[in-house]
Scaffold this motif. Structure first.
Motif, PDB file in Angstrom:
ATOM      1  N   TYR A  35      16.549 -16.011 -55.415  1.00  0.00           N
ATOM      2  CA  TYR A  35      15.859 -16.668 -56.508  1.00  0.00           C
ATOM      3  C   TYR A  35      16.864 -17.114 -57.564  1.00  0.00           C
ATOM      4  CZ  TYR A  35      11.512 -14.657 -54.766  1.00  0.00           C
ATOM      5  OH  TYR A  35      10.442 -14.330 -53.985  1.00  0.00           O
ATOM      6  N   GLY A  42      11.931 -20.389 -65.221  1.00  0.00           N
ATOM      7  CA  GLY A  42      11.322 -19.208 -64.630  1.00  0.00           C
ATOM      8  C   GLY A  42      12.010 -18.829 -63.329  1.00  0.00           C
ATOM      9  N   LEU A  43      11.347 -17.975 -62.548  1.00  0.00           N
ATOM     10  CA  LEU A  43      11.915 -17.505 -61.276  1.00  0.00           C
ATOM     11  C   LEU A  43      11.594 -18.511 -60.185  1.00  0.00           C
ATOM     12  CD1 LEU A  43      11.125 -13.707 -61.418  1.00  0.00           C
ATOM     13  CD2 LEU A  43      13.293 -14.636 -60.637  1.00  0.00           C
ATOM     14  N   GLN A  44      12.601 -19.204 -59.700  1.00  0.00           N
ATOM     15  CA  GLN A  44      12.410 -20.206 -58.662  1.00  0.00           C
ATOM     16  C   GLN A  44      12.858 -19.643 -57.313  1.00  0.00           C
ATOM     17  OE1 GLN A  44      11.119 -23.469 -59.236  1.00  0.00           O
ATOM     18  NE2 GLN A  44      10.623 -22.490 -61.180  1.00  0.00           N
ATOM     19  N   PHE A  45      11.958 -19.680 -56.349  1.00  0.00           N
ATOM     20  CA  PHE A  45      12.282 -19.218 -55.005  1.00  0.00           C
ATOM     21  C   PHE A  45      13.215 -20.225 -54.337  1.00  0.00           C
ATOM     22  CE2 PHE A  45      11.881 -17.452 -50.894  1.00  0.00           C
ATOM     23  CZ  PHE A  45      11.577 -18.468 -49.997  1.00  0.00           C
ATOM     24  N   HIS A 101       6.245  -4.345 -50.348  1.00  0.00           N
ATOM     25  CA  HIS A 101       6.747  -5.057 -51.502  1.00  0.00           C
ATOM     26  C   HIS A 101       8.258  -5.237 -51.444  1.00  0.00           C
ATOM     27  CE1 HIS A 101       6.927  -0.767 -52.641  1.00  0.00           C
ATOM     28  NE2 HIS A 101       8.001  -1.105 -53.306  1.00  0.00           N
TER      29      HIS A 101
ATOM     30  N   HIS B  34       0.058  -8.700 -55.248  1.00  0.00           N
ATOM     31  CA  HIS B  34       1.195  -7.926 -55.735  1.00  0.00           C
ATOM     32  C   HIS B  34       1.364  -8.153 -57.225  1.00  0.00           C
ATOM     33  CE1 HIS B  34       3.570  -6.835 -51.946  1.00  0.00           C
ATOM     34  NE2 HIS B  34       2.460  -7.418 -51.507  1.00  0.00           N
ATOM     35  N   TYR B  36       4.402  -7.566 -60.174  1.00  0.00           N
ATOM     36  CA  TYR B  36       5.762  -7.219 -60.532  1.00  0.00           C
ATOM     37  C   TYR B  36       5.904  -7.377 -62.041  1.00  0.00           C
ATOM     38  CZ  TYR B  36       7.146  -7.521 -55.634  1.00  0.00           C
ATOM     39  OH  TYR B  36       7.259  -7.316 -54.277  1.00  0.00           O
ATOM     40  N   GLN B  38       9.052  -7.874 -65.189  1.00  0.00           N
ATOM     41  CA  GLN B  38      10.470  -8.126 -65.447  1.00  0.00           C
ATOM     42  C   GLN B  38      10.771  -7.820 -66.898  1.00  0.00           C
ATOM     43  OE1 GLN B  38      11.918 -12.143 -64.775  1.00  0.00           O
ATOM     44  NE2 GLN B  38      13.994 -11.386 -64.372  1.00  0.00           N
ATOM     45  N   TYR B  87       3.964 -10.397 -63.525  1.00  0.00           N
ATOM     46  CA  TYR B  87       3.667 -11.447 -62.563  1.00  0.00           C
ATOM     47  C   TYR B  87       2.653 -10.957 -61.534  1.00  0.00           C
ATOM     48  CZ  TYR B  87       8.073 -13.552 -64.173  1.00  0.00           C
ATOM     49  OH  TYR B  87       9.084 -14.106 -64.927  1.00  0.00           O
ATOM     50  N   PHE B  99       6.719 -16.755 -57.535  1.00  0.00           N
ATOM     51  CA  PHE B  99       6.387 -16.292 -58.875  1.00  0.00           C
ATOM     52  C   PHE B  99       5.840 -17.443 -59.713  1.00  0.00           C
ATOM     53  CE2 PHE B  99       8.219 -11.993 -59.335  1.00  0.00           C
ATOM     54  CZ  PHE B  99       8.858 -11.890 -58.124  1.00  0.00           C
ATOM     55  N   GLN B 101       4.285 -18.264 -63.859  1.00  0.00           N
ATOM     56  CA  GLN B 101       4.862 -18.083 -65.197  1.00  0.00           C
ATOM     57  C   GLN B 101       4.663 -16.670 -65.729  1.00  0.00           C
ATOM     58  OE1 GLN B 101       6.926 -20.331 -66.725  1.00  0.00           O
ATOM     59  NE2 GLN B 101       6.711 -21.141 -64.670  1.00  0.00           N
TER      60      GLN B 101
END
Lengths: 113, 109
Positions: A35, A42-45, A101, B34, B36, B38, B87, B99, B101
């Motif tokens: 990522y 944000g979190l980009q895959f 997970h 799920h 999560y 951060q 998230y 993910f 925002q």
């Protein structure tokens, strides 16, 4: 400690250069995810590997590539670096696909100057 | 990919319960839910996950609607250390983790 190890923790390099980020997954985990997290995105895959094979691809630039080795560690290669590539890069691992997970590493902070 | 919708931010008082909602109306039968979180300058941390039934662990509880189109993460007693971005993610077995925002939770003393 998640059990996922990323090296290096910090990296400063110049535009146009190439770097390699390394990820050691938790023992026994077959899936590795990469990522990118920048301030405005944000979190980009980026990409997922499963037991050495590419399983899923996200918004990964052509200048970026990754691979997972037989010992299951993974490397993310970033080339022709631009200022906009400055970000936190996270690796995560998870066991086989049973809905389990993921565990994330602490990330590599890349700064391109 | 099935998407989730979460409020951008929520506030809580310390030692009070917090209910973080998530909508996932396009969830498929094989998607796990799920959660999560951060913390600043850290990698995401697994909180909890479930498929159909409500789940409890030492960190939180997950309440899943009967039609599975929504879920709620419950922190029973918020502490200052729970301030983070939370998230909600739909994860198909072995598939990618996407993910959104997330919800930024702030906890007031």
């Amino acid at each position: 400690d998640s059990g996922v190890t990323q090296t290096p923790k910090h990296l400063i390099t110049a535009t146009g250069q190439r770097v390699t980020l390394r990820c050691s997954p938790r023992s026994g985990d077959l899936s590795v995810y990469w990522y990118q997290q920048s301030l405005d995105q944000g979190l980009q895959f980026l990409i997922q590997y499963y037991n050495g094979e590419e399983r899923a691809k996200g918004n990964i630039l052509e200048r970026f590539s990754a691979q997972q080795f037989p010992d299951l560690h993974s490397e993310l290669n970033l080339s022709s670096l631009e200022l906009g590539d400055s970000a936190l890069y996270f690796c995560a691992s998870s066991p086989t696909g049973t809905g389990g997970h993921a565990f994330f590493g602490q990330g590599t902070r890349l700064t391109v100057v | 990919d099935a998407k989730t919708t979460q409020p951008n931010s929520m506030e809580s008082n310390e030692e009070e319960p917090v209910h973080l909602p998530c909508n996932h109306s396009t969830i498929s039968g094989t998607d796990y839910i799920h959660w999560y979180r951060q913390l600043p300058s850290q990698g995401p941390e697994y909180v909890i996950h479930g498929l159909t039934s409500n789940v409890n662990n030492r960190m939180a509880s997950l309440a899943i609607a009967e039609d599975r189109k929504s879920s709620t993460l419950i922190l029973h007693r918020a502490t200052l250390r729970d301030a983070a971005v939370y998230y909600c993610i739909l994860h198909n077995q072995g598939g990618k983790l996407i993910f959104g925002q997330g919800t930024e939770l702030s906890v007031k003393p």
